[in-house]
Design a protein around this motif. Structure first.
Motif, PDB file in Angstrom:
ATOM      1  N   GLN A   1     -16.337  20.652  19.869  1.00  0.00           N
ATOM      2  CA  GLN A   1     -15.537  20.668  18.633  1.00  0.00           C
ATOM      3  C   GLN A   1     -14.409  21.698  18.708  1.00  0.00           C
ATOM      4  OE1 GLN A   1     -18.394  20.139  15.128  1.00  0.00           O
ATOM      5  NE2 GLN A   1     -19.746  20.927  16.717  1.00  0.00           N
ATOM      6  N   ARG A   2     -13.954  21.959  19.942  1.00  0.00           N
ATOM      7  CA  ARG A   2     -12.928  22.992  20.114  1.00  0.00           C
ATOM      8  C   ARG A   2     -11.518  22.458  19.911  1.00  0.00           C
ATOM      9  NH1 ARG A   2     -15.790  27.213  20.953  1.00  0.00           N
ATOM     10  NH2 ARG A   2     -17.594  27.200  22.328  1.00  0.00           N
ATOM     11  N   ASP A   3     -11.340  21.148  20.072  1.00  0.00           N
ATOM     12  CA  ASP A   3     -10.000  20.561  20.032  1.00  0.00           C
ATOM     13  C   ASP A   3      -9.807  19.809  18.708  1.00  0.00           C
ATOM     14  OD1 ASP A   3      -7.640  19.264  20.475  1.00  0.00           O
ATOM     15  OD2 ASP A   3      -8.237  18.373  22.402  1.00  0.00           O
ATOM     16  N   PRO A   4      -8.695  20.094  17.987  1.00  0.00           N
ATOM     17  CA  PRO A   4      -8.456  19.347  16.739  1.00  0.00           C
ATOM     18  C   PRO A   4      -8.300  17.837  16.986  1.00  0.00           C
ATOM     19  CG  PRO A   4      -6.925  21.204  16.938  1.00  0.00           C
ATOM     20  CD  PRO A   4      -7.678  21.132  18.225  1.00  0.00           C
ATOM     21  N   ASN A   5      -7.857  17.465  18.232  1.00  0.00           N
ATOM     22  CA  ASN A   5      -7.782  16.030  18.557  1.00  0.00           C
ATOM     23  C   ASN A   5      -9.152  15.592  19.073  1.00  0.00           C
ATOM     24  OD1 ASN A   5      -4.957  15.961  18.046  1.00  0.00           O
ATOM     25  ND2 ASN A   5      -4.705  17.040  19.994  1.00  0.00           N
ATOM     26  N   VAL A   6     -10.092  15.483  18.154  1.00  0.00           N
ATOM     27  CA  VAL A   6     -11.502  15.367  18.532  1.00  0.00           C
ATOM     28  C   VAL A   6     -11.859  14.020  19.114  1.00  0.00           C
ATOM     29  CG1 VAL A   6     -12.474  16.965  16.896  1.00  0.00           C
ATOM     30  CG2 VAL A   6     -12.007  14.645  16.162  1.00  0.00           C
TER      31      VAL A   6
ATOM     32  N   GLN B   1      -6.831  22.240  11.693  1.00  0.00           N
ATOM     33  CA  GLN B   1      -8.207  21.867  11.987  1.00  0.00           C
ATOM     34  C   GLN B   1      -8.501  20.512  11.321  1.00  0.00           C
ATOM     35  OE1 GLN B   1      -7.150  24.359  10.031  1.00  0.00           O
ATOM     36  NE2 GLN B   1      -8.681  25.122   8.625  1.00  0.00           N
TER      37      GLN B   1
ATOM     38  N   SER C   1      -6.342  16.166   9.080  1.00  0.00           N
ATOM     39  CA  SER C   1      -6.226  17.622   9.214  1.00  0.00           C
ATOM     40  C   SER C   1      -6.304  18.218   7.803  1.00  0.00           C
ATOM     41  CB  SER C   1      -4.896  18.001   9.874  1.00  0.00           C
ATOM     42  OG  SER C   1      -3.838  17.685   8.991  1.00  0.00           O
TER      43      SER C   1
ATOM     44  N   ASN D   1     -12.684  23.660  15.267  1.00  0.00           N
ATOM     45  CA  ASN D   1     -11.303  23.158  15.208  1.00  0.00           C
ATOM     46  C   ASN D   1     -11.230  21.687  14.816  1.00  0.00           C
ATOM     47  OD1 ASN D   1     -10.111  25.581  15.835  1.00  0.00           O
ATOM     48  ND2 ASN D   1     -10.284  25.238  18.040  1.00  0.00           N
TER      49      ASN D   1
END
Ligand code: NAD
Length: 332
Positions: free
Chosen positions: A128-133, A221, A256, A285
């Motif tokens: 879950q580190r990337d906002p483009n999940v 996020q 977002s 994120n």
């Protein structure tokens, strides 16, 4: 339709209150509603059901709650949005007492179905580190690295449900809810989640004429948000089913936080200057619900569009704030 006693734990809270209302709408009459809060603090209170004020961390109170029950919904937990769970890890973990003692009581009294409300906070933080999940699938909970405190408690309690089923035959069902929102929920006081908090801040800006808003984090996020009606439908569908593994119940409409603010501004008919508080709690994120499994098993997934659910929620919070004498001036 079941004719036995249905016990809703956490009935003074957001989801529990709506569940009691929904069960009544369906014609159930033998309902026991349980919460630790004084009755005047319950979000919804129905005099036609048996309402009990109990502390479900205590084993004897769980036995009072579970006696004669056919089904138990465990929606009781010490919880809140990121601002609460990141600063109250120990209290969140102590909810383990609630689920442990309720499971023991359910087994003792031969309860037929036991529902446990888990959370997307059980998922491994590395995913879950990337906002483009990439949306989270059920197997992404392991290897375990959940949200510290709250998420660990949920993951542990999920497993305890599983072992009560495997070892003792108690029919447990576990949902991993992804952010639920709607009217009759927490919108103030520190436990509120993003949709309610943003509605409140936008209303406050609109009513005060100070057209600014504080956004937690950089607003990039991402999350998905499930409207309460979908949550109730998914919960009861799962509880009635033979499906025994933990399953996502969440919307897959990813936005977002900035887009969430855009939507609420549009509903309110205002445009606000955004002040980003990079020191505020903001959680992971990016997080979304992968609904492949729920589609495969039930041919269903939450379907309320965020814009539609937010509009209802916004109107309800607006009315509450105005009713409360608009105690909005000077609120941070
Ligand atoms: P809520 O805080 O509105 O309701 C929880 C209720 O549990 C509260 O009324 C509280 O007083 C009660 N409670 C706490 N400790 C208790 C105790 N010792 N004895 C009896 N009652 C006690 O929360 P909610 O949003 O309705 O959430 C319900 C469940 O769903 C919780 O388990 C929560 O962790 C889970 N969940 C919720 C969300 C969400 O977005 N709302 C997301 C994931 C999981």
């Amino acid at each position: 339709m079941s004719s036995g006693k249905i016990v809703v734990c956490g009935a003074g809270g957001f989801i529990g209150g709506h569940l009691v209302a929904d069960l009544l709408r369906q014609g159930h009459r033998d309902i026991r509603a349980v919460d630790i809060k004084p009755f005047d603090e319950w979000y919804q209170l129905f005099p036609e059901v048996e309402n009990l004020r109990l502390d479900l961390r205590l084993r004897e109170d769980c036995e009072t709650a579970a006696r004669d029950a056919e089904q138990i919904y465990n929606l009781a937990a010490d919880m809140g949005g990121m601002g609460y769970i990141e600063t109250h890890r120990c209290l969140c973990m102590l909810s383990v007492l609630i689920n442990t003692h309720l499971l023991m009581a359910a087994q003792k009294f031969g309860v037929q179905r036991y529902f446990y409300a888990s959370s997307a906070c059980v998922y491994n933080a590395d995913k879950q580190r990337d906002p483009n999940v990439t949306a989270l699938k059920e197997e992404d909970a392991y290897p375990a690295m959940p949200e510290d405190g709250y998420g660990w408690e949920k993951l542990f309690s999920e497993r305890m449900c599983r072992h009560f089923r495997e070892d003792f035959g108690l029919q447990t069902r576990v949902a991993r809810y992804h952010n639920v929102y709607g009217p009759h929920g927490t919108w103030d006081g520190g436990r509120e989640k993003a949709p309610a908090a943003i509605c409140r801040k936008v209303i406050q800006a609109k009513l005060s004429g100070n057209l600014e808003i504080e956004v937690w984090g950089d607003g990039r996020q991402t999350r998905s948000f499930m409207y309460i009606d979908d949550c109730l439908h998914g919960t009861q569908m799962l509880t009635a089913s033979d499906f025994t593994d933990p399953i996502n119940i969440g919307s897959s409409e990813l936005v977002s936080i900035n887009q969430l603010v855009d939507l609420v501004e549009e509903i309110a008919g205002v445009k606000l200057k955004r002040n980003y508080n990079l020191n505020a709690p903001k959680g992971v994120n990016g997080r979304n619900s992968d609904n492949t499994l729920i589609q495969k098993i039930f041919g269903w997934e939450p379907r309320t569009r965020l814009r539609d659910g937010l509009e209802i929620t916004y109107r309800w919070i607006y009315d509450e704030m105005v009713k409360g004498g608009v105690s909005v001036v000077n609120r941070a």
